[in-house]
Scaffold this motif. Structure first.
Motif, mmCIF file in Angstrom:
data_model
loop_
_atom_site.group_PDB
_atom_site.id
_atom_site.type_symbol
_atom_site.label_atom_id
_atom_site.label_comp_id
_atom_site.label_asym_id
_atom_site.label_seq_id
_atom_site.Cartn_x
_atom_site.Cartn_y
_atom_site.Cartn_z
ATOM 1 N N MET A 71 0.861 -1.184 0.000
ATOM 2 C CA MET A 71 0.000 0.000 0.000
ATOM 3 C C MET A 71 0.896 1.231 0.000
ATOM 4 S SD MET A 71 -3.152 -0.807 2.617
ATOM 5 C CE MET A 71 -2.124 -0.664 4.058
ATOM 6 N N ALA A 72 0.515 2.213 -0.797
ATOM 7 C CA ALA A 72 1.263 3.472 -0.833
ATOM 8 C C ALA A 72 0.289 4.629 -0.836
ATOM 9 C CB ALA A 72 2.151 3.530 -2.079
ATOM 10 N N ILE A 73 0.638 5.668 -0.081
ATOM 11 C CA ILE A 73 -0.154 6.888 -0.085
ATOM 12 C C ILE A 73 0.810 8.065 -0.247
ATOM 13 C CG2 ILE A 73 -0.184 7.047 2.442
ATOM 14 C CD1 ILE A 73 -3.031 8.326 2.073
ATOM 15 N N ASP A 74 0.459 8.953 -1.158
ATOM 16 C CA ASP A 74 1.244 10.153 -1.414
ATOM 17 C C ASP A 74 0.320 11.358 -1.330
ATOM 18 O OD1 ASP A 74 4.040 9.443 -2.213
ATOM 19 O OD2 ASP A 74 2.936 8.162 -3.611
ATOM 20 N N ILE A 75 0.658 12.288 -0.447
ATOM 21 C CA ILE A 75 -0.097 13.537 -0.339
ATOM 22 C C ILE A 75 0.905 14.674 -0.494
ATOM 23 C CG2 ILE A 75 -1.619 14.960 1.056
ATOM 24 C CD1 ILE A 75 -2.637 12.429 2.378
ATOM 25 N N GLY A 76 1.160 15.042 -1.742
ATOM 26 C CA GLY A 76 2.100 16.116 -2.045
ATOM 27 C C GLY A 76 3.421 15.910 -1.347
ATOM 28 N N ASP A 77 3.962 17.009 -0.836
ATOM 29 C CA ASP A 77 5.207 16.939 -0.071
ATOM 30 C C ASP A 77 4.950 16.625 1.401
ATOM 31 O OD1 ASP A 77 6.733 17.553 -2.312
ATOM 32 O OD2 ASP A 77 6.581 19.717 -1.958
ATOM 33 N N ALA A 78 3.680 16.524 1.795
ATOM 34 C CA ALA A 78 3.331 16.351 3.205
ATOM 35 C C ALA A 78 3.496 14.917 3.692
ATOM 36 C CB ALA A 78 1.889 16.803 3.443
ATOM 37 N N HIS A 80 4.418 10.685 2.431
ATOM 38 C CA HIS A 80 4.622 9.522 1.569
ATOM 39 C C HIS A 80 4.819 8.352 2.513
ATOM 40 C CE1 HIS A 80 5.830 6.862 -1.663
ATOM 41 N NE2 HIS A 80 6.753 6.423 -0.837
ATOM 42 N N GLN A 81 3.958 7.353 2.402
ATOM 43 C CA GLN A 81 4.071 6.188 3.266
ATOM 44 C C GLN A 81 3.777 4.933 2.465
ATOM 45 O OE1 GLN A 81 2.355 6.337 7.255
ATOM 46 N NE2 GLN A 81 1.524 4.306 6.907
ATOM 47 N N GLU A 82 4.588 3.923 2.678
ATOM 48 C CA GLU A 82 4.363 2.635 2.042
ATOM 49 C C GLU A 82 4.318 1.563 3.113
ATOM 50 O OE1 GLU A 82 6.540 1.649 -1.548
ATOM 51 O OE2 GLU A 82 7.293 3.708 -1.593
ATOM 52 N N THR A 83 3.356 0.673 2.992
ATOM 53 C CA THR A 83 3.225 -0.456 3.891
ATOM 54 C C THR A 83 3.370 -1.723 3.056
ATOM 55 O OG1 THR A 83 1.690 0.797 5.266
ATOM 56 C CG2 THR A 83 1.725 -1.594 5.574
ATOM 57 N N VAL A 84 4.203 -2.639 3.523
ATOM 58 C CA VAL A 84 4.493 -3.846 2.759
ATOM 59 C C VAL A 84 4.337 -5.067 3.659
ATOM 60 C CG1 VAL A 84 6.255 -5.101 1.444
ATOM 61 C CG2 VAL A 84 6.135 -2.603 1.302
ATOM 62 N N PHE A 85 3.729 -6.108 3.128
ATOM 63 C CA PHE A 85 3.694 -7.416 3.774
ATOM 64 C C PHE A 85 4.081 -8.425 2.717
ATOM 65 C CE2 PHE A 85 1.407 -11.360 4.982
ATOM 66 C CZ PHE A 85 2.125 -11.637 6.131
ATOM 67 N N ASP A 86 5.186 -9.119 2.923
ATOM 68 C CA ASP A 86 5.703 -10.045 1.908
ATOM 69 C C ASP A 86 5.219 -11.478 2.087
ATOM 70 O OD1 ASP A 86 7.194 -11.020 4.023
ATOM 71 O OD2 ASP A 86 9.142 -10.428 3.193
ATOM 72 N N TRP A 91 6.431 -4.234 7.082
ATOM 73 C CA TRP A 91 7.155 -3.033 7.434
ATOM 74 C C TRP A 91 6.499 -1.822 6.812
ATOM 75 C CZ3 TRP A 91 8.939 -6.871 4.298
ATOM 76 C CH2 TRP A 91 9.265 -6.542 2.989
ATOM 77 N N VAL A 92 6.858 -0.653 7.354
ATOM 78 C CA VAL A 92 6.321 0.615 6.890
ATOM 79 C C VAL A 92 7.497 1.521 6.548
ATOM 80 C CG1 VAL A 92 4.992 2.668 7.519
ATOM 81 C CG2 VAL A 92 4.250 0.417 8.314
ATOM 82 N N LEU A 93 7.466 2.111 5.358
ATOM 83 C CA LEU A 93 8.448 3.099 4.928
ATOM 84 C C LEU A 93 7.777 4.453 5.028
ATOM 85 C CD1 LEU A 93 11.212 3.689 3.442
ATOM 86 C CD2 LEU A 93 9.865 3.623 1.345
ATOM 87 N N ASP A 94 8.345 5.364 5.839
ATOM 88 C CA ASP A 94 7.698 6.661 6.024
ATOM 89 C C ASP A 94 8.298 7.722 5.106
ATOM 90 O OD1 ASP A 94 10.080 7.509 7.213
ATOM 91 O OD2 ASP A 94 9.277 7.447 9.246
ATOM 92 N N SER A 95 7.829 8.954 5.242
ATOM 93 C CA SER A 95 8.250 10.059 4.368
ATOM 94 C C SER A 95 9.747 10.320 4.421
ATOM 95 C CB SER A 95 7.506 11.346 4.738
ATOM 96 O OG SER A 95 6.132 11.191 4.486
ATOM 97 N N SER A 96 10.399 9.974 5.528
ATOM 98 C CA SER A 96 11.839 10.221 5.663
ATOM 99 C C SER A 96 12.658 9.182 4.907
ATOM 100 C CB SER A 96 12.235 10.200 7.150
ATOM 101 O OG SER A 96 12.152 8.879 7.661
ATOM 102 N N GLY A 97 11.998 8.116 4.455
ATOM 103 C CA GLY A 97 12.721 7.042 3.777
ATOM 104 C C GLY A 97 13.183 5.962 4.752
ATOM 105 N N GLU A 98 12.858 6.151 6.027
ATOM 106 C CA GLU A 98 13.238 5.182 7.065
ATOM 107 C C GLU A 98 12.165 4.099 7.175
ATOM 108 O OE1 GLU A 98 16.131 5.302 8.872
ATOM 109 O OE2 GLU A 98 16.661 6.969 7.555
ATOM 110 N N VAL A 99 12.558 2.985 7.750
ATOM 111 C CA VAL A 99 11.634 1.887 8.039
ATOM 112 C C VAL A 99 11.561 1.751 9.555
ATOM 113 C CG1 VAL A 99 11.132 -0.563 7.688
ATOM 114 C CG2 VAL A 99 12.280 0.737 5.886
#
Length: 103
Positions: A71-78, A80-86, A91-99
């Protein structure tokens, strides 16, 4: 199978043509190519737009028949989040690029 969902306004279950959940699923299946094609689908992709606090963005959700999820959600520059289940770990990747979350 890739579907684009749009929800202009609010659905009114009390409207002139209320549909049961079975009818909704039937029409959905017909629109996507009928039951036989849906049973063979290995990936489902949902895409849409989101608006919150005056900001607009997009989301996407991919799921597989094996239970994997992206799942990915992008709201402009405010945001960006990605959620992944393999299938084993999530895991979740947040706007900072960290997990920050991995389970």
């Amino acid at each position: 199978v890739c579907a684009v969902l749009a929800t202009p306004g609010r659905a009114n279950a009390q409207g002139p043509f209320p549909l049961s959940s079975d009818q909704i699923l039937h029409y959905w299946a017909v629109a996507l190519g009928d039951q036989d094609k849906l049973q063979g689908a290995q990936t489902v992709c949902l895409r849409g737009s989101v608006e919150t606090g005056g900001l607009k963005g997009t989301y996407q959700r991919l799921t597989t028949s094996k239970g994997q999820l992206h799942m990915a959600i992008d709201i402009g520059d405010a945001l960006h989040q990605e959620t992944v289940f393999d299938g084993h770990s999530a895991w979740v990747l947040d706007s900072s690029g960290e997990v920050p979350t991995r389970r």
